[in-house]
Motif scaffolding. Structure first.
Motif, PDB file in Angstrom:
ATOM      1  N   ASP A  12     -49.726  -0.073  20.878  1.00  0.00           N
ATOM      2  CA  ASP A  12     -50.807  -0.689  21.315  1.00  0.00           C
ATOM      3  C   ASP A  12     -50.525  -1.716  22.349  1.00  0.00           C
ATOM      4  OD1 ASP A  12     -52.446   0.431  19.483  1.00  0.00           O
ATOM      5  OD2 ASP A  12     -52.044  -1.044  17.877  1.00  0.00           O
ATOM      6  N   GLY A  13     -49.184  -1.854  22.758  1.00  0.00           N
ATOM      7  CA  GLY A  13     -48.903  -2.660  23.883  1.00  0.00           C
ATOM      8  C   GLY A  13     -48.894  -4.137  23.648  1.00  0.00           C
ATOM      9  N   PHE A  14     -48.084  -4.577  23.018  1.00  0.00           N
ATOM     10  CA  PHE A  14     -48.080  -6.130  22.906  1.00  0.00           C
ATOM     11  C   PHE A  14     -46.628  -6.626  22.872  1.00  0.00           C
ATOM     12  CE2 PHE A  14     -48.704  -4.740  18.538  1.00  0.00           C
ATOM     13  CZ  PHE A  14     -47.677  -5.331  17.799  1.00  0.00           C
ATOM     14  N   PHE A  15     -46.358  -7.945  22.937  1.00  0.00           N
ATOM     15  CA  PHE A  15     -45.004  -8.264  23.110  1.00  0.00           C
ATOM     16  C   PHE A  15     -44.959  -9.039  21.744  1.00  0.00           C
ATOM     17  CE2 PHE A  15     -46.053  -8.669  27.519  1.00  0.00           C
ATOM     18  CZ  PHE A  15     -45.168  -8.111  28.164  1.00  0.00           C
ATOM     19  N   VAL A  16     -43.661  -9.049  21.025  1.00  0.00           N
ATOM     20  CA  VAL A  16     -42.993  -9.981  19.888  1.00  0.00           C
ATOM     21  C   VAL A  16     -42.181 -10.601  20.322  1.00  0.00           C
ATOM     22  CG1 VAL A  16     -42.598  -9.395  17.629  1.00  0.00           C
ATOM     23  CG2 VAL A  16     -43.694  -7.663  18.678  1.00  0.00           C
ATOM     24  N   VAL A  17     -42.462 -11.791  19.845  1.00  0.00           N
ATOM     25  CA  VAL A  17     -41.294 -13.039  20.101  1.00  0.00           C
ATOM     26  C   VAL A  17     -40.767 -13.396  18.819  1.00  0.00           C
ATOM     27  CG1 VAL A  17     -40.631 -15.409  21.132  1.00  0.00           C
ATOM     28  CG2 VAL A  17     -42.516 -13.842  22.185  1.00  0.00           C
ATOM     29  N   TYR A  18     -39.478 -13.646  18.839  1.00  0.00           N
ATOM     30  CA  TYR A  18     -38.951 -13.980  17.237  1.00  0.00           C
ATOM     31  C   TYR A  18     -38.140 -15.381  17.674  1.00  0.00           C
ATOM     32  CZ  TYR A  18     -39.406  -9.373  15.740  1.00  0.00           C
ATOM     33  OH  TYR A  18     -39.991  -8.247  15.298  1.00  0.00           O
ATOM     34  N   PRO A  19     -38.995 -16.467  17.630  1.00  0.00           N
ATOM     35  CA  PRO A  19     -38.363 -17.882  17.712  1.00  0.00           C
ATOM     36  C   PRO A  19     -37.050 -18.050  16.732  1.00  0.00           C
ATOM     37  CG  PRO A  19     -40.769 -17.964  17.704  1.00  0.00           C
ATOM     38  CD  PRO A  19     -40.402 -16.627  17.108  1.00  0.00           C
ATOM     39  N   HIS A  20     -36.252 -18.802  17.053  1.00  0.00           N
ATOM     40  CA  HIS A  20     -34.852 -19.145  16.211  1.00  0.00           C
ATOM     41  C   HIS A  20     -34.650 -20.651  16.068  1.00  0.00           C
ATOM     42  CE1 HIS A  20     -31.070 -18.082  14.763  1.00  0.00           C
ATOM     43  NE2 HIS A  20     -30.402 -18.861  15.767  1.00  0.00           N
ATOM     44  N   ALA A  21     -34.881 -20.923  14.783  1.00  0.00           N
ATOM     45  CA  ALA A  21     -34.557 -22.507  14.568  1.00  0.00           C
ATOM     46  C   ALA A  21     -33.140 -22.839  14.908  1.00  0.00           C
ATOM     47  CB  ALA A  21     -35.007 -22.694  13.117  1.00  0.00           C
ATOM     48  N   PHE A  22     -33.207 -24.231  15.173  1.00  0.00           N
ATOM     49  CA  PHE A  22     -31.602 -24.624  15.316  1.00  0.00           C
ATOM     50  C   PHE A  22     -31.013 -24.975  13.781  1.00  0.00           C
ATOM     51  CE2 PHE A  22     -28.453 -27.623  16.219  1.00  0.00           C
ATOM     52  CZ  PHE A  22     -28.309 -27.518  17.565  1.00  0.00           C
ATOM     53  N   ARG A  47     -44.552 -16.895  32.002  1.00  0.00           N
ATOM     54  CA  ARG A  47     -43.897 -16.709  33.280  1.00  0.00           C
ATOM     55  C   ARG A  47     -43.040 -15.865  33.327  1.00  0.00           C
ATOM     56  NH1 ARG A  47     -44.091 -22.914  32.792  1.00  0.00           N
ATOM     57  NH2 ARG A  47     -41.975 -22.713  31.685  1.00  0.00           N
ATOM     58  N   ARG A  48     -42.215 -15.320  32.097  1.00  0.00           N
ATOM     59  CA  ARG A  48     -41.329 -14.397  32.320  1.00  0.00           C
ATOM     60  C   ARG A  48     -41.964 -12.768  31.927  1.00  0.00           C
ATOM     61  NH1 ARG A  48     -36.032 -16.086  30.181  1.00  0.00           N
ATOM     62  NH2 ARG A  48     -36.056 -18.176  29.708  1.00  0.00           N
ATOM     63  N   PHE A  49     -43.121 -12.829  31.283  1.00  0.00           N
ATOM     64  CA  PHE A  49     -43.774 -11.302  30.973  1.00  0.00           C
ATOM     65  C   PHE A  49     -45.114 -11.482  31.242  1.00  0.00           C
ATOM     66  CE2 PHE A  49     -40.093 -12.249  28.145  1.00  0.00           C
ATOM     67  CZ  PHE A  49     -39.301 -11.205  28.207  1.00  0.00           C
ATOM     68  N   ALA A  50     -45.829 -10.422  31.153  1.00  0.00           N
ATOM     69  CA  ALA A  50     -47.510 -10.221  31.307  1.00  0.00           C
ATOM     70  C   ALA A  50     -47.983 -10.539  30.039  1.00  0.00           C
ATOM     71  CB  ALA A  50     -47.644  -8.918  31.973  1.00  0.00           C
ATOM     72  N   PRO A  91     -49.424  -0.757  29.165  1.00  0.00           N
ATOM     73  CA  PRO A  91     -50.614  -0.696  29.764  1.00  0.00           C
ATOM     74  C   PRO A  91     -50.625  -1.883  30.976  1.00  0.00           C
ATOM     75  CG  PRO A  91     -51.123  -0.609  27.592  1.00  0.00           C
ATOM     76  CD  PRO A  91     -49.917  -1.264  27.777  1.00  0.00           C
ATOM     77  N   PRO A  92     -51.306  -1.473  32.386  1.00  0.00           N
ATOM     78  CA  PRO A  92     -51.411  -2.522  33.219  1.00  0.00           C
ATOM     79  C   PRO A  92     -52.204  -3.744  32.501  1.00  0.00           C
ATOM     80  CG  PRO A  92     -52.684  -0.635  33.528  1.00  0.00           C
ATOM     81  CD  PRO A  92     -52.069  -0.053  32.470  1.00  0.00           C
ATOM     82  N   GLY A  93     -51.986  -4.869  33.282  1.00  0.00           N
ATOM     83  CA  GLY A  93     -52.484  -5.924  32.978  1.00  0.00           C
ATOM     84  C   GLY A  93     -51.932  -6.926  31.845  1.00  0.00           C
ATOM     85  N   ARG A 144     -39.050  -2.645  12.395  1.00  0.00           N
ATOM     86  CA  ARG A 144     -39.207  -1.344  12.470  1.00  0.00           C
ATOM     87  C   ARG A 144     -40.830  -1.107  12.617  1.00  0.00           C
ATOM     88  NH1 ARG A 144     -36.112   2.977  12.336  1.00  0.00           N
ATOM     89  NH2 ARG A 144     -34.386   1.576  11.714  1.00  0.00           N
ATOM     90  N   SER A 145     -41.551  -1.524  11.730  1.00  0.00           N
ATOM     91  CA  SER A 145     -42.954  -1.232  11.870  1.00  0.00           C
ATOM     92  C   SER A 145     -43.662  -2.364  12.837  1.00  0.00           C
ATOM     93  CB  SER A 145     -43.411  -1.873  10.355  1.00  0.00           C
ATOM     94  OG  SER A 145     -43.242  -3.121  10.041  1.00  0.00           O
ATOM     95  N   LEU A 146     -43.263  -3.422  12.939  1.00  0.00           N
ATOM     96  CA  LEU A 146     -43.854  -4.334  13.985  1.00  0.00           C
ATOM     97  C   LEU A 146     -43.535  -3.765  15.405  1.00  0.00           C
ATOM     98  CD1 LEU A 146     -45.666  -6.750  14.282  1.00  0.00           C
ATOM     99  CD2 LEU A 146     -43.546  -8.190  14.324  1.00  0.00           C
ATOM    100  N   HIS A 147     -42.253  -3.006  15.760  1.00  0.00           N
ATOM    101  CA  HIS A 147     -42.101  -2.675  17.025  1.00  0.00           C
ATOM    102  C   HIS A 147     -42.904  -1.332  17.150  1.00  0.00           C
ATOM    103  CE1 HIS A 147     -38.365  -5.497  17.148  1.00  0.00           C
ATOM    104  NE2 HIS A 147     -39.283  -5.865  17.113  1.00  0.00           N
ATOM    105  N   ARG A 148     -43.084  -0.529  16.371  1.00  0.00           N
ATOM    106  CA  ARG A 148     -43.719   0.712  16.282  1.00  0.00           C
ATOM    107  C   ARG A 148     -45.050   0.181  16.992  1.00  0.00           C
ATOM    108  NH1 ARG A 148     -47.178   2.554  12.925  1.00  0.00           N
ATOM    109  NH2 ARG A 148     -46.200   1.458  11.080  1.00  0.00           N
ATOM    110  N   LEU A 149     -46.004  -0.610  16.216  1.00  0.00           N
ATOM    111  CA  LEU A 149     -47.198  -1.121  16.638  1.00  0.00           C
ATOM    112  C   LEU A 149     -47.163  -1.547  18.018  1.00  0.00           C
ATOM    113  CD1 LEU A 149     -48.114  -2.819  13.257  1.00  0.00           C
ATOM    114  CD2 LEU A 149     -48.940  -0.639  14.010  1.00  0.00           C
ATOM    115  N   ALA A 150     -46.271  -2.445  18.150  1.00  0.00           N
ATOM    116  CA  ALA A 150     -46.054  -2.861  19.669  1.00  0.00           C
ATOM    117  C   ALA A 150     -46.184  -1.879  20.681  1.00  0.00           C
ATOM    118  CB  ALA A 150     -44.826  -3.585  19.844  1.00  0.00           C
ATOM    119  N   ASN A 151     -45.313  -0.661  20.596  1.00  0.00           N
ATOM    120  CA  ASN A 151     -45.192   0.385  21.417  1.00  0.00           C
ATOM    121  C   ASN A 151     -46.502   1.097  21.500  1.00  0.00           C
ATOM    122  OD1 ASN A 151     -42.520  -0.105  21.820  1.00  0.00           O
ATOM    123  ND2 ASN A 151     -41.514   1.236  20.140  1.00  0.00           N
TER     124      ASN A 151
END
Length: 309
Positions: free
Chosen positions: A86-96, A130-133, A51-53, A77-84
């Motif tokens: 309701d419109g939100f981003f999911v970030v998976y940080p990665h430990a060193f 800065r990268r995404f809305a 969605p816009p914004g 699979r479940s989290l991305h279905r919800l993101a699609n």
């Protein structure tokens, strides 16, 4: 062979491993950051249609020994279905080197690099808008095991920047009590199994093969800590038992919503182990306990986060 098996288990301890389970619904974007001269990465799921914004963002934190893209394979699979939907981003940080370092310098002492996960998390919080809305007012963190510790750590290290967190298989670590006591109030959801063989529901030391790996409050004391911090009443405003599956577990959901600042929710997973509800049984139950399928952890966590407008 037995040594090899123990090594694999040690790597997966507090991690939900991250290499098995269903594939995410779509490919992830890989981003790179320079953090104090060390190259760090993270993985992002951006829905194909938004969605816009500005939109919410959920940081999903893997456990010790895991990977960001590995957690995506488990819960994506479940989290991305919800993101699609309701419109939100999911970030998976990665430990060193697969393990979060909250200032103990356990990773830095072992490797020839300076690992500073506080600066890494701060860089991600700064970089995502800065990268995404991304809406900076709707930043959420969910994590399992050591990733649950990361959720508490982020909430208490960056007061006002995290709106709510969800910790799976992890009460509040004792080493974070003082910093969290002075942090800004925020929404907290906790999803803990009563039969977790790795992280004790009743509190005490996390142990593996006789080796202590830090101390946690009991789940009840963790709830009381956040309930008092958020100005909630002593008694929950709602209670619900959930038991649709025949998997020898059931879920008791307690919610405190009449709070001065933000709500607190506890999912007490009776008979549940060191797992993400409706995720994957990534190791045998005699090592990590039972996987409960009575609730979908991703669904419940996002339902909680979605209440923060």
């Amino acid at each position: 062979m037995r040594l090899r098996l123990y090594s694999i288990l040690a790597l997966c301890l507090l991690s939900a491993c991250g290499g098995r389970g269903p594939s995410p619904v779509a490919a992830l974007d890989r981003i790179e950051l320079d953090v104090g001269g060390t190259s760090r990465e993270a993985f992002v799921y951006a829905p194909p249609s938004l969605p816009p914004g500005k939109r919410p963002v959920v940081f999903a934190m893997h456990g010790g020994g895991g990977r960001g893209d590995g957690l995506a394979r488990q819960v994506g699979r479940s989290l991305h279905r919800l993101a699609n939907r309701d419109g939100f981003f999911v970030v998976y940080p990665h430990a060193f080197d697969r393990f979060w370092d909250f200032g103990e310098e356990a990773i830095s002492d072992r490797l020839d690099v300076r690992v500073d996960d506080r600066r890494y998390f701060e860089a991600l919080l700064d970089d995502m808008p800065r990268r995404f809305a991304v809406d900076p007012r709707r930043v959420f963190v969910a994590g399992i095991s050591r990733g649950g510790q990361a959720a508490y750590f982020m909430a208490c290290s960056f007061p006002g920047r995290i709106r709510a967190i969800a910790a799976v298989t992890m009460p509040l670590p004792r080493f974070l009590v003082d910093s969290c006591r002075d942090a800004a109030p925020l929404g907290v959801a906790i999803l803990n199994g009563t039969e977790d063989p790795l992280v004790p529901y009743e509190g005490g030391h996390i142990e593996f093969r006789g080796r202590k790996r830090g101390e946690v409050l009991s789940t009840d004391d963790t709830v009381a800590f956040w309930r008092e911090r958020n100005g909630c009443s002593a008694s929950p405003t709602s209670e619900r038992r959930i038991d649709p599956e025949r998997d020898r577990t059931h879920v008791e959901r307690f919610a405190w919503t009449d709070c001065q600042h933000a709500p607190v929710v506890l999912y007490r997973i009776e008979g549940g182990g060191h797992t993400w509800p409706s995720g994957t049984q990534y190791l045998p139950s005699f090592w990590i306990g039972r996987l409960s399928q009575d609730v979908d952890g991703s669904e419940e966590i996002w339902s909680f986060f979605r209440g923060f407008e």
